[in-house]
Design an enzyme around this catalytic site. Structure first.
Site, PDB file in Angstrom:
ATOM      1  N   GLU A  26       0.841  -1.200   0.000  1.00  0.00           N
ATOM      2  CA  GLU A  26       0.000   0.000   0.000  1.00  0.00           C
ATOM      3  C   GLU A  26       0.877   1.251   0.000  1.00  0.00           C
ATOM      4  OE1 GLU A  26      -2.687  -0.041   3.342  1.00  0.00           O
ATOM      5  OE2 GLU A  26      -3.668   1.825   2.736  1.00  0.00           O
ATOM      6  N   ASN A  71      -6.628   1.182   3.002  1.00  0.00           N
ATOM      7  CA  ASN A  71      -7.404   2.387   3.312  1.00  0.00           C
ATOM      8  C   ASN A  71      -7.021   3.548   2.383  1.00  0.00           C
ATOM      9  OD1 ASN A  71      -8.533   0.918   5.394  1.00  0.00           O
ATOM     10  ND2 ASN A  71      -7.228   1.804   6.984  1.00  0.00           N
ATOM     11  N   ASN A 171     -12.089  -1.172  -0.708  1.00  0.00           N
ATOM     12  CA  ASN A 171     -11.353  -1.767   0.413  1.00  0.00           C
ATOM     13  C   ASN A 171     -12.124  -1.580   1.706  1.00  0.00           C
ATOM     14  OD1 ASN A 171      -8.758  -2.718   1.811  1.00  0.00           O
ATOM     15  ND2 ASN A 171      -9.113  -0.744   2.811  1.00  0.00           N
ATOM     16  N   GLU A 172     -12.302  -2.659   2.445  1.00  0.00           N
ATOM     17  CA  GLU A 172     -12.899  -2.610   3.800  1.00  0.00           C
ATOM     18  C   GLU A 172     -14.068  -1.622   3.879  1.00  0.00           C
ATOM     19  OE1 GLU A 172      -9.822  -2.101   6.796  1.00  0.00           O
ATOM     20  OE2 GLU A 172      -9.150  -4.171   6.510  1.00  0.00           O
ATOM     21  N   TYR A 243      -6.148  -9.482  11.127  1.00  0.00           N
ATOM     22  CA  TYR A 243      -4.815  -9.268  11.706  1.00  0.00           C
ATOM     23  C   TYR A 243      -4.800  -9.872  13.095  1.00  0.00           C
ATOM     24  CZ  TYR A 243      -3.849  -6.110   7.829  1.00  0.00           C
ATOM     25  OH  TYR A 243      -3.637  -5.593   6.576  1.00  0.00           O
ATOM     26  N   GLU A 291      -5.917  -9.593   3.078  1.00  0.00           N
ATOM     27  CA  GLU A 291      -5.039  -8.958   4.084  1.00  0.00           C
ATOM     28  C   GLU A 291      -4.976  -9.876   5.288  1.00  0.00           C
ATOM     29  OE1 GLU A 291      -5.438  -4.814   5.163  1.00  0.00           O
ATOM     30  OE2 GLU A 291      -6.206  -4.321   3.163  1.00  0.00           O
ATOM     31  N   GLN A 351       1.782  -6.524   5.024  1.00  0.00           N
ATOM     32  CA  GLN A 351       2.036  -6.142   3.661  1.00  0.00           C
ATOM     33  C   GLN A 351       3.369  -6.757   3.240  1.00  0.00           C
ATOM     34  OE1 GLN A 351       1.341  -1.941   3.047  1.00  0.00           O
ATOM     35  NE2 GLN A 351      -0.548  -1.946   4.219  1.00  0.00           N
TER      36      GLN A 351
HETATM   37  O1  AHR Z   1      -2.657  -3.049   6.066  1.00  0.00           O
HETATM   38  C1  AHR Z   1      -2.922  -1.928   6.851  1.00  0.00           C
HETATM   39  C2  AHR Z   1      -4.384  -1.507   6.798  1.00  0.00           C
HETATM   40  O2  AHR Z   1      -5.159  -2.477   7.447  1.00  0.00           O
HETATM   41  C3  AHR Z   1      -5.011  -1.399   5.433  1.00  0.00           C
HETATM   42  O3  AHR Z   1      -4.816  -0.157   4.856  1.00  0.00           O
HETATM   43  C4  AHR Z   1      -6.461  -1.617   5.704  1.00  0.00           C
HETATM   44  O4  AHR Z   1      -7.136  -2.196   4.618  1.00  0.00           O
HETATM   45  C5  AHR Z   1      -6.481  -2.484   6.948  1.00  0.00           C
HETATM   46  O5  AHR Z   1      -7.337  -1.993   7.915  1.00  0.00           O
END
Ligand code: AHR
Length: 505
Positions: A26, A71, A171-172, A243, A291, A351
């Protein structure tokens, strides 16, 4: 402790899509600027990309890469990043409160991806923008010539279209933090109409619609149902994100989050099946887990910092020093993707460089592999082919994240040519070695040709690769495992990850 397990050549789960080992990068922190791109760096090539980082990237054999956000994409104007670099506008990136120079745009990134041997998977801005801008971007990237956008690309020195086949529809979008956040029906309708426009550019284009940002979202899993009811027939994948943190430093609970992820996948697979049945649809929708990673070491500090800072350019953000425990976790999570490869076709480690990443790079300085680089590399290199079911009979434990969790985390993959079998195994126990007896069925003669191990040598779980000590966690040649009497047997030391490759004939 003793664990018996069985793998048979005929007990297949699914053909693994190579894109299970994809990555995400990103415009954020130092992922692009001073990560992959740093003109003036001693290793920079003529385009300003770092060759030291590129070498590490190539070592991962990454099939596809999602770009440019995240984001970031939800307020991004892709046109800011085309044309002569000196004329490009500097903008404020609202997602990370940073300054975006736009020195890297689609053409620079595409050149880098080509050099790295990686296919692009591009995300569209469905936050501040919509169908019109999406169709223009696809036309710029994919149309050969003779139109405004395709000829503009050619005037920028790119004669041949890129032929990008994977397009992420935002995205999200379920996240209230997202610029241009929408409710499920609103987003589902926009995604559907955008997918139709994107697909008009030709056969082979696949679209990925946003599912939940994680399984703790209040709208999960109703979000998926509502979104898919609006767009099921026009999408190939629904994206999931997750995550993982370990603030309590409880390894076993941390590893149990892999089982929790299995339930997340299972639930979304159920929602997909429900919507398919309800709509009497003919097409299948798969999961794109685009992700995933460990993210907690600097989380508190990072989230405080960036909300306060004054729009810096490429500030350090989310730069995690991954440790041994994280390497075991990442190996296990990749095993889970292999075990669920009937439903998960694409997954992207998030990432790739500097920002929650397997590769780190100092500005003007060196680049190195973090601990999680290695299990990701092994999965990407040897986890291609057919996923086989492994039945496990061994000791288990209960944790907050999940109950009845095996101490052994294992996955097996038969190579596409059928000539080798790869086993990825983790002994999750922090303090006990495991005697493993893996019965091999239907493989003929098998010979152990490679055994690599990470951990299991008394290295503490929190020992990490850092700029000062970049090689503390590295794979080494394993011992203590061998094939005898139709089985792969031996000892997996406490807290260890193993790559075991067997030649078959
Ligand atoms: O990878 C970091 C962020 O985590 C990304 O921008 C977003 O999509 C997620 O919340």
């Amino acid at each position: 402790m003793k664990t018996r397990a069985t793998v048979h050549r005929d007990f297949t789960i699914a053909g693994i899509d190579d894109r299970l080992y994809s990555a995400f990068i990103e415009h954020m922190g130092r992922a692009i600027y001073s990560g992959i791109y740093e003109p003036g760096h001693p290793t920079a090539n003529a385009q300003g990309f770092r060759k030291d980082v590129l070498e590490l990237v190539r070592g991962l054999s990454i099939p596809a890469i999602r770009y440019p956000g995240g984001n970031f994409v939800s307020a991004y104007k892709w046109e800011d990043g085309i044309g002569p670099q000196k004329d490009r506008p500097v903008r404020l990136d609202l997602a990370w409160r940073s300054r975006e120079s736009n020195q890297v745009g689609i053409n620079e990134f595409a050149g880098w991806a080509k050099d790295a041997g990686i296919e692009m998977m591009l995300a569209l801005n469905l936050g501040t923008r919509g169908i019109e801008d999406a169709r223009n971007f696809v036309e710029y990237c994919n149309h050969p010539s003779g139109t405004y956008w395709s000829d503009l690309r050619r005037s920028h020195g790119v004669e041949q279209p890129y032929g990008v086949n994977m397009w992420c529809l935002g995205n999200e979008m379920d996240g209230p933090w997202q610029i241009g956040h929408k409710d499920a029906v609103e987003y589902g309708r926009l995604a559907n109409e955008t997918a139709k426009a994107v697909k008009a550019f030709g056969a082979g284009i696949e679209t990925i619609v946003c599912g939940s940002s994680n399984d703790q979202m209040p709208t999960y899993p109703e979000w998926e149902r509502q979104v898919l009811e609006e767009c099921y027939e026009n999408v190939e994948y629904i994206s999931l994100h997750k995550y993982f943190g370990n603030n309590s430093h409880n390894s076993l609970n941390f590893f149990a989050k892999i089982e929790e992820t299995g339930r997340y996948i299972q639930s979304i697979a159920g929602v997909i099946d429900y919507v398919k049945a309800k709509k009497r649809a003919k097409n299948d929708v798969y999961i794109c887990f685009d992700e995933w990673n460990v993210w907690y070491h600097n989380r508190e500090q990072d989230s405080r910092n960036w909300r306060e800072w004054d729009w810096p350019e490429a500030p350090p953000l989310l730069e995690e020093d991954y440790n041994l425990e994280d390497a075991l976790f990442v190996g296990g999570l990749l095993n889970e993707f292999i075990r669920r490869s009937d439903r998960v076709k694409i997954a992207c480690i998030a990432q790739l460089v500097n920002v929650i990443a397997p590769i780190r790079a100092e500005r003007g300085g060196k680049a190195w592999a973090t601990s999680i680089y290695y299990p990701y590399q092994f999965a990407s290199l040897y986890g291609r082919g057919t996923a086989l079911n492994v039945a496990v009979d061994g000791p288990r434990y209960d944790a907050e994240a999940a109950q009845d969790v095996n101490y052994l985390d294992i996955a097996a993959v038969l190579a596409p040519d059928g000539a080798s079998l790869t086993v990825f195994a983790v002994n999750r126990s922090p303090d006990e070695a495991m005697e493993l007896d893996l019965a091999l069925g239907g493989f003929g003669n098998a010979r152990l040709i490679e055994h690599q191990v990470i951990g299991g040598d008394g290295t503490g779980p929190r020992v990490a690769n850092t700029a000062q000590e970049p090689d503390r966690i590295r794979p080494r040649k394993g011992t203590g495992m061998g094939v005898a009497d139709g089985g792969l047997r031996g000892e997996l030391p406490a807290f260890s990850y193993h790559l075991l490759r067997l030649a078959l004939n």
